[in-house]
Design an enzyme around this catalytic site. Structure first.
Site, PDB file in Angstrom:
ATOM      1  N   ARG A 198      34.494  46.887  36.309  1.00  0.00           N
ATOM      2  CA  ARG A 198      33.387  47.081  35.387  1.00  0.00           C
ATOM      3  C   ARG A 198      32.182  47.590  36.166  1.00  0.00           C
ATOM      4  NH1 ARG A 198      32.184  41.532  32.767  1.00  0.00           N
ATOM      5  NH2 ARG A 198      33.295  40.658  34.552  1.00  0.00           N
ATOM      6  N   ASP A 217      48.052  36.303  46.256  1.00  0.00           N
ATOM      7  CA  ASP A 217      48.741  35.625  45.159  1.00  0.00           C
ATOM      8  C   ASP A 217      49.711  36.611  44.532  1.00  0.00           C
ATOM      9  OD1 ASP A 217      47.335  37.109  42.957  1.00  0.00           O
ATOM     10  OD2 ASP A 217      45.598  36.014  43.701  1.00  0.00           O
ATOM     11  N   ASP A 269      38.131  45.125  43.549  1.00  0.00           N
ATOM     12  CA  ASP A 269      39.174  44.101  43.455  1.00  0.00           C
ATOM     13  C   ASP A 269      40.507  44.844  43.547  1.00  0.00           C
ATOM     14  OD1 ASP A 269      41.159  42.275  42.568  1.00  0.00           O
ATOM     15  OD2 ASP A 269      39.733  41.207  41.300  1.00  0.00           O
ATOM     16  N   ASP A 275      42.942  40.285  46.533  1.00  0.00           N
ATOM     17  CA  ASP A 275      41.806  40.929  45.870  1.00  0.00           C
ATOM     18  C   ASP A 275      41.003  41.748  46.879  1.00  0.00           C
ATOM     19  OD1 ASP A 275      39.138  41.321  45.079  1.00  0.00           O
ATOM     20  OD2 ASP A 275      38.922  39.373  44.147  1.00  0.00           O
ATOM     21  N   HIS A 310      47.992  39.595  42.291  1.00  0.00           N
ATOM     22  CA  HIS A 310      47.443  40.709  43.051  1.00  0.00           C
ATOM     23  C   HIS A 310      48.531  41.468  43.807  1.00  0.00           C
ATOM     24  CE1 HIS A 310      43.516  38.772  42.293  1.00  0.00           C
ATOM     25  NE2 HIS A 310      43.074  40.014  42.401  1.00  0.00           N
ATOM     26  N   CYS A 346      43.385  44.354  42.393  1.00  0.00           N
ATOM     27  CA  CYS A 346      44.222  44.506  41.203  1.00  0.00           C
ATOM     28  C   CYS A 346      43.895  45.769  40.426  1.00  0.00           C
ATOM     29  CB  CYS A 346      44.107  43.281  40.291  1.00  0.00           C
ATOM     30  SG  CYS A 346      42.532  43.110  39.430  1.00  0.00           S
ATOM     31  N   TYR A 347      42.638  46.268  40.556  1.00  0.00           N
ATOM     32  CA  TYR A 347      42.264  47.488  39.840  1.00  0.00           C
ATOM     33  C   TYR A 347      42.833  48.734  40.501  1.00  0.00           C
ATOM     34  CZ  TYR A 347      39.270  44.321  37.334  1.00  0.00           C
ATOM     35  OH  TYR A 347      38.818  43.275  36.581  1.00  0.00           O
ATOM     36  N   HIS A 378      36.148  47.934  30.412  1.00  0.00           N
ATOM     37  CA  HIS A 378      36.828  47.148  31.444  1.00  0.00           C
ATOM     38  C   HIS A 378      38.080  47.893  31.896  1.00  0.00           C
ATOM     39  CE1 HIS A 378      39.228  43.898  33.187  1.00  0.00           C
ATOM     40  NE2 HIS A 378      38.126  43.180  33.261  1.00  0.00           N
ATOM     41  N   LYS A 401      30.255  45.666  39.320  1.00  0.00           N
ATOM     42  CA  LYS A 401      31.114  44.593  39.805  1.00  0.00           C
ATOM     43  C   LYS A 401      31.719  45.000  41.147  1.00  0.00           C
ATOM     44  CE  LYS A 401      30.648  41.703  36.393  1.00  0.00           C
ATOM     45  NZ  LYS A 401      30.058  40.357  36.596  1.00  0.00           N
TER      46      LYS A 401
END
Length: 476
Positions: free
Chosen positions: A330, A393, A336, A386, A396, A338-339, A282, A333
């Site tokens: 991952r 938010d 996003d 995201d 993020h 945040c990654y 992850h 997936k």
């Protein structure tokens, strides 16, 4: 339940969820912010125009050509996942401008990020009552690299009392809210918030001896750490414990015994790092494991000693998707925002510590990550998100902007900056603006550099560590 590194994962699982007050003590203004938190409905049709205003700079043909290339491999098996992936591709393709970048809407995002500092949060934040420290740290970190001038003396003066209200004095650690159970995630967020506030009078109120004893109480015999007494053991806990101890200058051989070996056991057959041995790889846990090794010792030695770097690099390279340009957390997936940090931060550490990675052919694209952030992650209402179709938010906003900083700067581990004593390794990082042939950084879009291990505005964590180092060693 699969671990996901988002606000729910880092939330303290102990404590009540009844508070709906403003985050900072002494807030005097309340407003109806429902319009700010209304979710944008997800659309499945392509978007043909860019919702962000102001085109900044043109990119080179080399930096942009991947988005003009036709997709040559399409799986004929239609599943819910493949349909969702197709939707994201269409949404992002509609927002990505060929050869151009929109401006970073600095003031719009700064206005959004000051909400928890100045106003009462809406009722839907009640579920995050055990995450009050995060609701202080996330916007502070984002503002610290986006618009430090917005962190007024009034805001900074209220951070200390608000954070110290979460302190459990008998243990020296922090909970997710007033009177809640001591928790490593909350302790990490509280100390990071206090580092940004730079209030030495508040720093003196922290009892390092008690906190050290509490850290030892959540240390496990196998080298790992539990998030709280009797809680789950995972690599988040390791990172939060070590990062907190490094800031307070209380790292000892006793505290770190067996920890690097435990992190090594978390690397999976894919090459990434899972939350615990035998867990799925992850992005968030990969960063926590890498950053923890950078606290434990010289990363030039620690990373290749305890991890299969070739396999890790292979897994990280597979996290960047095209044509979006962002990262997934991952295998199989969706991207996003945040990654941009959780995976992007891994690249900062690896490229900064291991010169042979930097010298290799390009393993990922900083230009494409910046494009994804500026084109797809800016919300028209303010804040970062995201992906298109999602609401912005504070979580993020923090990690998307941190990822943008990572894309715009090149970090390097520089042991000459300090003497090589225990606990100082994570404060030996230098930075410079990235070269224009790698990523074009327009002044309007630039954010400030960070410490890539502690995820703090550059210099803030260093000053906190030096403050405690000047107080002398603990008497344990």
């Amino acid at each position: 339940m699969h671990p996901r590194v988002h606000r729910a994962v880092f939330r303290s699982r102990a404590g009540s969820r009844t508070s709906n007050s403003s985050i900072l003590i002494s807030s005097t203004t309340s407003v109806d912010t429902a319009s700010r938190t209304k979710k944008n409905p997800r659309t499945r049709r392509p978007i043909s125009t860019n919702s962000n205003t102001g085109v900044a700079v043109a990119m080179t043909a080399e930096q942009n050509n991947v988005h003009n290339a036709a997709v040559s491999v399409v799986d004929s098996l239609i599943t819910e996942s493949s349909t969702s992936q197709d939707d994201v591709v269409r949404l992002c393709a509609g927002l990505i401008l060929d050869g151009q970048l929109p401006h970073l809407q600095r003031q719009l995002h700064a206005d959004f990020l000051t909400i928890p500092m100045s106003f009462q949060l809406p009722p839907n934040y009640t579920g995050l009552d055990a995450s009050k420290p995060w609701l202080v740290y996330w916007p502070l970190q984002a503002l610290g690299i986006l618009d430090p001038d917005s962190l007024t003396d009034d805001i900074l003066s209220r951070i200390g009392p608000s954070i110290m209200a979460c302190l459990n004095e008998t243990e020296g650690a922090f909970g997710g809210g007033n009177g809640q159970t001591s928790h490593l995630a909350a302790t990490y967020a509280c100390l990071n918030a206090l580092a940004i506030a730079q209030d030495e009078d508040v720093w003196l109120q922290i009892n390092r001896e008690r906190l050290y004893k509490w850290l030892m109480s959540v240390k496990r015999p196998d080298g790992g750490f539990s998030m709280h007494v009797g809680g789950e053991e995972d690599v988040r806990a390791v990172y939060c414990a070590l990062a907190s101890a490094a800031l307070l200058n209380i790292i000892t051989p006793e505290l770190t015994e067996g920890t690097a070996e435990w992190i090594s056991r978390c690397q999976t057959y894919e090459g990434g790092i899972g939350g615990a041995p035998d867990n799925e790889a992850h992005g968030g846990y990969a960063f926590c494991g890498l950053a923890a090794l950078c606290i434990l010792g010289n990363p030039i030695e620690m990373i290749p000693k305890h991890l299969d770097v070739d396999n890790l690099v292979r897994w990280l390279s597979a996290r960047q998707y095209q044509p979006e340009g962002g990262f997934s957390g991952r295998t199989n997936k969706l991207v996003d925002g945040c990654y941009s940090w959780w995976v992007g931060g891994c690249w900062s550490i690896l490229e900064g510590a291991l010169s042979w990675i930097t010298a290799k052919d390009v393993l990922w694209s900083k230009a494409d990550l910046q494009k994804y952030i500026l084109c797809c992650c800016q919300s028209p209402r303010g804040g970062l998100r995201d992906k298109p179709g999602k609401s912005s938010d504070f979580y993020h906003s923090c990690y998307v902007l941190s990822g943008l900083s990572e894309a715009q700067h090149r970090y390097s581990f520089s042991p000459k900056l300090r003497d090589s004593s225990t606990g100082k390794w994570s404060f030996m990082w230098a930075y410079k603006l990235e070269l224009p042939d790698v990523v074009i950084v327009d002044e309007q879009n630039t954010v400030r550099p960070i410490n890539p291990v502690h995820v703090l505005p550059a210099g803030t964590g260093e000053r906190m560590h030096d403050f405690y180092a000047a107080l002398g060693a603990l008497e344990l």
